[in-house]
Scaffold this motif. Structure first.
Motif, mmCIF file in Angstrom:
data_model
loop_
_atom_site.group_PDB
_atom_site.id
_atom_site.type_symbol
_atom_site.label_atom_id
_atom_site.label_comp_id
_atom_site.label_asym_id
_atom_site.label_seq_id
_atom_site.Cartn_x
_atom_site.Cartn_y
_atom_site.Cartn_z
ATOM 1 N N ARG A 150 36.775 -35.535 -52.477
ATOM 2 C CA ARG A 150 37.305 -36.358 -53.528
ATOM 3 C C ARG A 150 38.086 -35.219 -54.498
ATOM 4 O O ARG A 150 38.019 -35.322 -55.872
ATOM 5 C CB ARG A 150 36.783 -37.491 -53.921
ATOM 6 N N LYS A 151 37.588 -33.285 -54.090
ATOM 7 C CA LYS A 151 37.646 -32.595 -55.550
ATOM 8 C C LYS A 151 38.577 -32.327 -54.992
ATOM 9 O O LYS A 151 39.462 -32.141 -54.010
ATOM 10 C CB LYS A 151 35.988 -31.742 -54.480
ATOM 11 N N HIS A 152 39.077 -31.757 -56.878
ATOM 12 C CA HIS A 152 40.010 -30.534 -56.457
ATOM 13 C C HIS A 152 40.088 -28.915 -56.255
ATOM 14 O O HIS A 152 39.012 -28.867 -56.754
ATOM 15 C CB HIS A 152 41.156 -31.618 -57.861
ATOM 16 N N SER A 153 41.162 -28.975 -56.250
ATOM 17 C CA SER A 153 41.910 -26.983 -55.702
ATOM 18 C C SER A 153 43.314 -27.033 -56.744
ATOM 19 O O SER A 153 43.979 -27.770 -56.125
ATOM 20 C CB SER A 153 41.598 -26.827 -54.555
ATOM 21 N N THR A 154 43.377 -25.877 -57.534
ATOM 22 C CA THR A 154 44.474 -26.045 -57.739
ATOM 23 C C THR A 154 46.021 -25.088 -57.364
ATOM 24 O O THR A 154 44.587 -23.736 -56.539
ATOM 25 C CB THR A 154 44.668 -25.403 -59.435
ATOM 26 N N VAL A 155 46.701 -24.556 -57.362
ATOM 27 C CA VAL A 155 47.640 -23.402 -57.000
ATOM 28 C C VAL A 155 48.745 -23.351 -57.871
ATOM 29 O O VAL A 155 49.137 -23.938 -58.723
ATOM 30 C CB VAL A 155 48.482 -24.223 -55.312
ATOM 31 N N GLU A 156 48.955 -21.965 -58.208
ATOM 32 C CA GLU A 156 50.056 -21.708 -59.178
ATOM 33 C C GLU A 156 50.998 -21.219 -58.992
ATOM 34 O O GLU A 156 51.552 -20.894 -57.789
ATOM 35 C CB GLU A 156 49.375 -20.397 -59.629
ATOM 36 N N PHE A 157 52.398 -22.301 -58.999
ATOM 37 C CA PHE A 157 53.042 -21.713 -58.395
ATOM 38 C C PHE A 157 54.456 -20.867 -59.366
ATOM 39 O O PHE A 157 54.012 -19.971 -60.344
ATOM 40 C CB PHE A 157 54.144 -22.943 -58.870
ATOM 41 N N VAL A 158 54.962 -20.104 -58.467
ATOM 42 C CA VAL A 158 55.511 -18.353 -58.775
ATOM 43 C C VAL A 158 56.917 -18.766 -58.993
ATOM 44 O O VAL A 158 57.307 -19.643 -58.861
ATOM 45 C CB VAL A 158 54.992 -17.095 -58.137
ATOM 46 N N GLU A 159 57.873 -17.880 -59.392
ATOM 47 C CA GLU A 159 58.642 -17.978 -60.105
ATOM 48 C C GLU A 159 59.652 -18.559 -59.257
ATOM 49 O O GLU A 159 59.395 -17.652 -57.614
ATOM 50 C CB GLU A 159 59.361 -16.713 -60.585
ATOM 51 N N GLY A 160 60.778 -19.095 -59.020
ATOM 52 C CA GLY A 160 61.382 -19.484 -58.346
ATOM 53 C C GLY A 160 60.720 -20.928 -56.702
ATOM 54 O O GLY A 160 61.129 -21.809 -56.258
ATOM 55 N N ALA A 167 45.240 -24.165 -47.509
ATOM 56 C CA ALA A 167 45.158 -24.319 -46.618
ATOM 57 C C ALA A 167 43.798 -25.354 -45.826
ATOM 58 O O ALA A 167 43.260 -25.670 -45.261
ATOM 59 C CB ALA A 167 44.706 -23.071 -45.262
ATOM 60 N N LYS A 168 42.850 -24.969 -46.445
ATOM 61 C CA LYS A 168 41.684 -25.863 -46.555
ATOM 62 C C LYS A 168 40.779 -26.178 -47.818
ATOM 63 O O LYS A 168 41.077 -25.522 -48.950
ATOM 64 C CB LYS A 168 39.962 -25.634 -45.796
ATOM 65 N N CYS A 169 39.727 -27.162 -47.900
ATOM 66 C CA CYS A 169 39.571 -27.342 -48.764
ATOM 67 C C CYS A 169 38.323 -25.906 -49.725
ATOM 68 O O CYS A 169 37.789 -26.483 -48.890
ATOM 69 C CB CYS A 169 38.564 -28.758 -49.263
ATOM 70 N N PRO A 170 38.308 -25.873 -50.799
ATOM 71 C CA PRO A 170 37.577 -24.066 -50.920
ATOM 72 C C PRO A 170 35.948 -24.912 -50.529
ATOM 73 O O PRO A 170 35.135 -24.247 -51.260
ATOM 74 C CB PRO A 170 38.214 -23.766 -52.291
ATOM 75 N N THR A 171 35.809 -26.444 -51.491
ATOM 76 C CA THR A 171 34.492 -26.755 -52.092
ATOM 77 C C THR A 171 33.459 -26.601 -50.110
ATOM 78 O O THR A 171 33.638 -26.679 -49.164
ATOM 79 C CB THR A 171 34.169 -28.369 -51.826
ATOM 80 N N GLY A 173 30.834 -26.337 -47.845
ATOM 81 C CA GLY A 173 30.298 -27.685 -46.923
ATOM 82 C C GLY A 173 31.573 -28.581 -46.521
ATOM 83 O O GLY A 173 30.902 -29.316 -46.128
ATOM 84 N N CYS A 174 31.990 -28.075 -47.394
ATOM 85 C CA CYS A 174 33.950 -29.354 -47.010
ATOM 86 C C CYS A 174 34.764 -29.186 -45.882
ATOM 87 O O CYS A 174 34.838 -28.918 -44.577
ATOM 88 C CB CYS A 174 34.315 -29.832 -47.880
ATOM 89 N N GLY A 175 35.555 -27.931 -46.248
ATOM 90 C CA GLY A 175 36.506 -27.478 -45.039
ATOM 91 C C GLY A 175 37.900 -28.233 -44.293
ATOM 92 O O GLY A 175 38.641 -28.555 -43.329
ATOM 93 N N ASN A 176 37.834 -29.434 -45.313
ATOM 94 C CA ASN A 176 38.860 -29.961 -44.974
ATOM 95 C C ASN A 176 40.518 -29.600 -44.923
ATOM 96 O O ASN A 176 40.471 -29.196 -45.940
ATOM 97 C CB ASN A 176 38.653 -31.766 -45.632
ATOM 98 N N ARG A 177 40.844 -30.627 -43.622
ATOM 99 C CA ARG A 177 42.157 -29.954 -44.136
ATOM 100 C C ARG A 177 43.671 -30.513 -44.060
ATOM 101 O O ARG A 177 45.011 -30.574 -44.567
ATOM 102 C CB ARG A 177 42.653 -29.230 -42.556
ATOM 103 N N GLN A 178 43.121 -31.432 -44.577
ATOM 104 C CA GLN A 178 44.129 -32.794 -45.635
ATOM 105 C C GLN A 178 44.129 -32.612 -47.144
ATOM 106 O O GLN A 178 43.010 -33.254 -47.254
ATOM 107 C CB GLN A 178 43.592 -34.464 -44.644
ATOM 108 N N LEU A 179 45.073 -31.866 -47.186
ATOM 109 C CA LEU A 179 45.514 -32.250 -48.845
ATOM 110 C C LEU A 179 46.126 -33.101 -49.457
ATOM 111 O O LEU A 179 47.336 -32.728 -48.629
ATOM 112 C CB LEU A 179 44.556 -30.461 -49.763
ATOM 113 N N GLN A 180 46.482 -33.499 -50.019
ATOM 114 C CA GLN A 180 47.354 -33.807 -51.400
ATOM 115 C C GLN A 180 47.684 -32.984 -52.444
ATOM 116 O O GLN A 180 46.980 -33.624 -53.341
ATOM 117 C CB GLN A 180 46.717 -36.027 -51.148
ATOM 118 N N ALA A 181 49.064 -33.453 -52.963
ATOM 119 C CA ALA A 181 49.167 -32.832 -54.153
ATOM 120 C C ALA A 181 48.653 -34.431 -55.147
ATOM 121 O O ALA A 181 49.392 -35.381 -54.649
ATOM 122 C CB ALA A 181 51.333 -32.436 -54.497
#
Length: 231
Positions: A150-160, A167-171, A173-181
């Motif tokens: 249930r933790k969040h990670s962020t991604v910067e959107f570049v030009e365009g 690819a997976k949760c950065p937390t 001990g987690c490593g889950n690959r199911q991430l939702q915007a």
């Protein structure tokens, strides 16, 4: 040897505009510009501050201090000016980012002079609006929620709008690959955006042959402020 860096303290708005700490040179320049705003030697048009969170400076007053910075790093320098204005308001603290516009910037470039080498620099063009697209959201940063921890990670959107989702949760001990915007998260940054088309003005002396057209992407306070036929 890299210059020593340190955090801006007190009532400064630096952290609102920049992730990295200010260098001593930046802090000195910020104090100088803030002082000029306070004593009136650097005028600021704040007529759209309340309605659009936008302020405007006269370019001619900034040339001696910031000409090189405006040419080589315009976005950073405009944020720098917004920070200085926020710091100059002793009676109130501005907690939202301001947009800075420059009046009197030039010279005006003909459309044919726009080249790839000018990407990332500040230029002035003149044209007539021949098309206005719909207002759409522009994503600058998106938060992704992990379905497992249930933790969040962020991604910067570049030009365009190009980006690479996690690819997976950065937390650890987690490593889950199911991430939702998560567009509603506080770390997500969405701006209004609008595409318009400009056409060279027929009476421009520097126009050569048929009028050229240029597609322009507007964002922030510029969105929905123009109509077809306006110059």
């Amino acid at each position: 040897m890299e210059p020593r860096k340190f955090s801006m303290r007190g009532g400064s708005s630096w952290s609102l505009y920049f992730e990295q700490d200010a260098t001593p040179g930046e802090m000195a320049l910020l104090g100088q510009i803030t002082g000029m705003i306070k004593d009136g030697s650097l005028s600021v048009d704040a007529s759209r501050l309340d309605s659009q969170q936008t302020i405007a400076f006269e370019y001619g007053q900034l040339v001696k201090l910031l000409e090189l910075r405006l040419r080589e790093a315009p976005e950073h320098t405009l944020s720098f000016l917004a920070c200085a204005y926020s710091d100059s308001l002793m009676e109130a603290t501005i907690k939202t980012k301001l947009t800075v516009r420059l009046n009197g910037h030039g010279p005006v470039l003909p459309f044919r002079s726009l080249r790839a080498c000018l990407v990332g620099t500040m230029v002035t063009i003149r044209g007539s609006v021949v098309r206005c697209g719909p207002v759409q959201p522009l994503v600058q940063r998106m938060a992704f929620a992990c379905g497992k921890c249930r933790k969040h990670s962020t991604v910067e959107f570049v030009e365009g709008g190009r980006y690479r989702p996690p690819a997976k949760c950065p937390t650890v001990g987690c490593g889950n690959r199911q991430l939702q915007a998560d567009p509603e998260h506080s770390e997500t940054i969405l701006l209004n955006s609008q595409a318009i088309r400009l056409q060279e003005i027929a009476d421009d002396e520097e126009m050569d042959g048929m009028p050229k057209c240029l597609d322009v992407q507007l964002s922030g306070s510029l969105v929905d402020g123009l109509i077809v036929g306006e110059r």
